[in-house]
Scaffold this active site. Structure first.
Site, PDB file in Angstrom:
ATOM      1  N   ASP A   1     -58.456  26.946 -41.615  1.00 50.81           N
ATOM      2  CA  ASP A   1     -59.318  26.494 -40.530  1.00 50.81           C
ATOM      3  C   ASP A   1     -60.136  27.716 -40.115  1.00 50.81           C
ATOM      4  O   ASP A   1     -59.787  28.846 -40.462  1.00 50.81           O
ATOM      5  CB  ASP A   1     -58.457  25.976 -39.378  1.00 50.81           C
TER       6      ASP A   1
ATOM      7  N   ASP B   1     -54.710  26.352 -36.281  1.00 49.49           N
ATOM      8  CA  ASP B   1     -54.177  26.695 -34.964  1.00 49.49           C
ATOM      9  C   ASP B   1     -54.303  25.579 -33.951  1.00 49.49           C
ATOM     10  O   ASP B   1     -53.531  25.517 -33.004  1.00 49.49           O
ATOM     11  CB  ASP B   1     -54.884  27.938 -34.422  1.00 49.49           C
TER      12      ASP B   1
ATOM     13  N   ASP C   1     -55.458  20.335 -36.104  1.00 47.89           N
ATOM     14  CA  ASP C   1     -54.971  20.814 -37.398  1.00 47.89           C
ATOM     15  C   ASP C   1     -53.550  20.336 -37.701  1.00 47.89           C
ATOM     16  O   ASP C   1     -53.081  20.463 -38.837  1.00 47.89           O
ATOM     17  CB  ASP C   1     -54.977  22.352 -37.437  1.00 47.89           C
TER      18      ASP C   1
END
Length: 610
Positions: free
Chosen positions: A309, A507, A511
Site C-alpha cells: 500500500d 496499514d 487494507d
C-alpha cells in the site's frame, strides 16, 4: 539431580567391578539405580500406553531397558536409564535457559503505574488504570500504558518495541507507546485499557505464536507417529530374523535390537525443532517485528512477490495541508471547518492532517449520520440537516457534482456542502527514507516481483513508485478495496504456479481484507488500524518497511538451522542404528549417541538467540 550423578558413579563402578550379579548387593544397587533414575520414564510410558500411544521416547526407552534386564544385562539397563535421565536434565536446562532469556527480553510489561489524582500520586496495579486517567512515569521506568504526552517534551527509548536504539523525541500531544523507557519524569493521559495497550498486544502475539505450528513442526509430529512403530518393527525383525538365517544365538540379536531402540528415540527432533522456531520468533520481536506464528516463518521463506500500500506504508503517512482553495462564496477557514466535521471520526492520515490544521475541538454532537467509503471519502449529515461530502476526485464524479479542474498529480480533497462544491484542500505526504532501502534490499534478497496497490491517483502512484524503484507495470492506482483483492488474486495465482508466496504490506482499515487474504499479511503497527493489525500475520512496530528484510533474513536463518537439526539428528541416528545392528555399538554407546545428538541440536538452535 545430585543423587542422579551419585547413582551414575555407582552404576559405573558396579558394572566394572561386579561382572556377575551373584555378587552380594550388586543386584540391589543396580536395580535401585535403574528404578530411581527411570521411575518418571516408566510412569510416562505406562500412562501413554493406556491410551495406546506408543509413538514416544518413553515407550522406546522402557522397552529397551526392560528387555536388557530380561536378557541379564542389568548394568547396561541401569546405565542407559541414568544417562538418559542426566541427558534429559541437561537438555531441559538448555531449553529452559533459552526460553527464559527470550521471555526476559520480551518482558517489557510494568506491573504498576503511578496514578496522578487531586490528592497526589498513588502507585496502583496497571489493570486499575482506565482511559482518561493521568499517570506519572519516572526516569528510567517503562511506560505502562498507551497514551498522550501531557508534559511539554520527552525523550523515549523504544528499542524494546522497535529494535531502534536511538532515542525518540516527542512533544506535548504526541502518542506514547507502552513499553518505552523515559529518560525524565513525564505525565501521560491514558487512552486505552491495559489489555489493549501496545505492550500487552506484543506479549499476547508472542505467547500465542507457538500455537500456530510450522510445517516442519507438523511434519515432526506426524513423523513421530509412524517413526516409533517402524522402529519397533525393525527391532523385532533384528531380534528374530537373523538368528534363524545365520543360525546364531538369539540373545546377541535381541541385545542389538535393544541398542537400536535406545538410539532411535526421536527426542532430538521433538525438542529442537519447536525450540528453533521459538527462538526465531523471539529474535524477530527484538527487531520490532512480531510474528503471529511459527507458520509465518515458513511462509516468509517462500515469498516471491511483495505488494505495498502507499499511504502510511511507503510514505510517512503524516499529511500536511499545504493549500486550501475555496470557491467564491466561502473562505479557507469555512472549507477546513466543514471538512474537519466530516473527518472527525476517521483514523486516516489525511483526516488527521485536516483536523490538525483546524486546531479546534470538533463538536461531535452535531454529527447525525456518518459513512466512510474506502478509497473514496466520507459522507455525513448534521443534525441541522446539512449534508457534507469530503473525498477525492473519483468521489465527486460519482455523485456527479460540478467542480473545478480535476487534480491528478497531487493529493486533493474536495469538499461538497448540500450538493454544492465549495472548495478543495491540497495535502502533501513524504516518502519514508527507509522505503528506498526496503525496495533495494528486497531485490537483493531475490524477491523478483514488487508492486504498489493504492487508492491514490495514477500520477501520484507512479511518481512515488518509480522514485523508490517499483516498475511502472507493477503500479496500480485509483483502487477500491475490492480492486486490490482482485489484483492480489492474480498475483497469488502466478506465485502459486511457481511455488512462491505473496506478501501484502498495508496499514489502513481498507487494507484489512487484502492483508487477511495474502499468504503473508503485514501491518504497520504504530500507525496501523486495529483491523489491519488483527488481520496480519506479521506486525512491524516502528513502521519501517525495511524491517521486512530483517524478518526474511531471520526466517531464512531459522529455516536453515531447523534443516540442520533434522539432517543432524536423522543422519547420526541412522549411523548408530547401522552400528548397533552389526554389533559395533553397545547400549552405552547408544545412549551417549542419543543424548549427545539431542544436546547438539538444542545448542545449534540456541544460535538464533544471540
Amino acid at each position: 539431580m545430585v543423587s542422579t550423578f551419585i547413582l551414575l558413579v555407582v552404576v559405573l563402578i558396579t558394572s566394572l567391578s561386579l561382572p556377575s550379579l551373584v555378587v552380594t548387593g550388586g543386584f540391589l544397587v543396580l536395580f535401585g539405580a535403574y528404578f530411581i533414575s527411570g521411575f518418571h520414564v516408566l510412569r510416562k510410558a505406562l500412562y501413554r500406553l493406556r491410551s495406546l500411544d506408543i509413538a514416544n521416547e518413553y515407550f522406546l526407552m522402557s522397552i529397551a531397558t526392560l528387555g536388557a534386564i530380561i536378557i541379564d544385562e542389568i548394568p547396561e539397563a541401569a546405565a542407559v536409564m541414568v544417562f538418559y535421565t542426566v541427558g534429559e536434565y541437561l537438555q531441559s536446562r538448555a531449553v529452559n535457559k533459552s526460553r527464559k532469556s527470550i521471555s526476559e527480553l520480551l518482558d517489557i510489561r510494568p506491573d504498576v503505574a503511578h496514578l496522578v489524582t487531586m490528592e497526589g500520586v498513588t502507585t496502583v496495579p496497571v489493570e486499575n488504570i482506565t482511559p482518561g486517567n493521568k499517570i506519572l512515569v519516572k526516569p528510567g521506568e517503562r511506560v505502562p500504558l498507551d497514551g498522550i504526552l501531557v508534559t511539554s517534551n520527552a525523550n523515549l527509548d523504544l528499542s524494546a518495541l522497535t529494535g531502534e536504539s536511538r532515542p525518540v523525541s516527542l512533544v506535548k500531544g504526541d502518542n506514547v507507546l507502552s513499553g518505552a523507557i523515559t529518560s525524565s519524569s513525564i505525565k501521560i493521559e491514558v487512552t486505552v485499557d491495559y489489555s489493549e495497550s501496545t505492550v500487552s498486544r506484543i506479549l499476547n502475539v508472542v505467547e500465542n505464536a507457538t500455537q500456530h505450528k510450522s510445517e516442519k513442526e507438523v511434519f515432526i509430529t506426524r513423523f513421530a507417529r509412524y517413526y516409533t512403530p517402524f522402529v519397533l518393527i525393525l527391532a523385532i525383525m533384528i531380534a528374530t530374523i537373523p538368528p534363524f538365517l545365520l543360525v546364531e544365538p538369539m540373545e546377541i540379536w535381541i541385545y542389538r535390537a535393544l541398542v537400536v531402540l535406545v538410539i532411535s528415540c526421536p527426542c532430538a527432533l521433538v525438542v529442537s525443532i519447536p525450540l528453533v522456531y521459538f527462538a526465531g520468533i523471539g529474535k524477530s520481536s527484538r527487531y520490532g517485528v512480531l510474528l503471529k506464528g511459527a507458520n509465518v516463518i515458513d511462509s516468509l521463506n517462500e515469498v516471491s512477490t511483495v505488494l505495498f500500500d502507499k499511504t502510511g506504508t511507503l510514505t510517512i503517512g503524516k499529511f500536511e495541508v499545504v493549500m486550501v482553495v475555496p470557491t467564491e462564496n466561502y473562505t479557507p477557514q469555512e472549507v477546513i471547518a466543514y471538512a474537519a466535521l466530516a473527518e472527525a471520526h476517521s483514523n486516516h492520515p489525511i483526516a488527521k492532517s485536516i483536523l490538525k490544521v483546524y486546531n479546534k475541538q470538533v463538536d461531535l454532537s452535531l454529527v447525525d449520520e456518518y459513512e466512510e467509503l474506502p478509497a473514496l471519502g466520507i459522507k455525513m449529515k448534521t443534525k441541522m440537516g446539512d449534508s457534507i461530502i469530503v473525498g477525492n476526485d473519483k468521489m465527486v464524479h460519482e455523485i456527479d457534482c460540478p467542480h473545478s479542474a480535476c487534480i491528478t498529480d497531487e493529493t486533493a480533497v474536495y469538499v461538497v456542502l448540500n450538493d454544492t462544491y465549495i472548495g478543495y484542500i491540497i495535502i502533501d505526504d513524504k516518502i519514508k527514507p527507509t522505503a528506498f532501502e526496503a525496495i533495494s534490499n528486497l531485490r537483493k534478497n531475490s524477491v523478483p516481483h514488487i508492486g504498489l496497490l493504492t487508492g491514490d491517483t495514477k500520477n501520484i502512484a507512479e511518481r512515488v513508485g518509480e522514485e523508490i524503484g517499483i516498475k511502472r507495470e507493477d503500479i496500480y492506482a485509483s483502487l477500491m478495496p475490492l480492486n486490490k483483492l482482485e489484483i492480489l488474486e492474480q498475483y497469488l495465482q502466478k506465485a502459486s504456479d511457481h511455488g512462491g508466496a505473496v506478501m501484502f504490506v498495508g496499514d489502513g482499515m481498507n487494507d484489512a481484507p487484502v492483508i487477511a487474504r495474502a499468504d503473508v499479511g503485514v501491518a504497520m503497527g504504530a500507525i496501523g488500524s486495529d483491523a489491519s493489525i488483527e488481520a496480519a500475520d506479521l506486525v512491524i512496530m516502528d513502521d519501517n518497511p525495511d524491517r521486512l528484510n530483517d524478518a526474511i533474513f531471520i526466517a531464512e536463518h531459522t529455516n536453515k538451522i531447523a534443516k540442520q537439526n533434522i539432517i543432524m539428528a536423522l543422519g547420526i541416528k541412522a549411523i548408530f542404528i547401522v552400528l548397533g545392528t552389526v554389533g559395533l555399538a553397545s547400549m552405552w554407546v547408544a545412549v551417549f549417541g542419543d543424548v549427545g545428538v539431542t544436546l547438539l541440536t538444542v545448542i545449534n538452535s540456541l544460535k538464533l538467540s544471540r
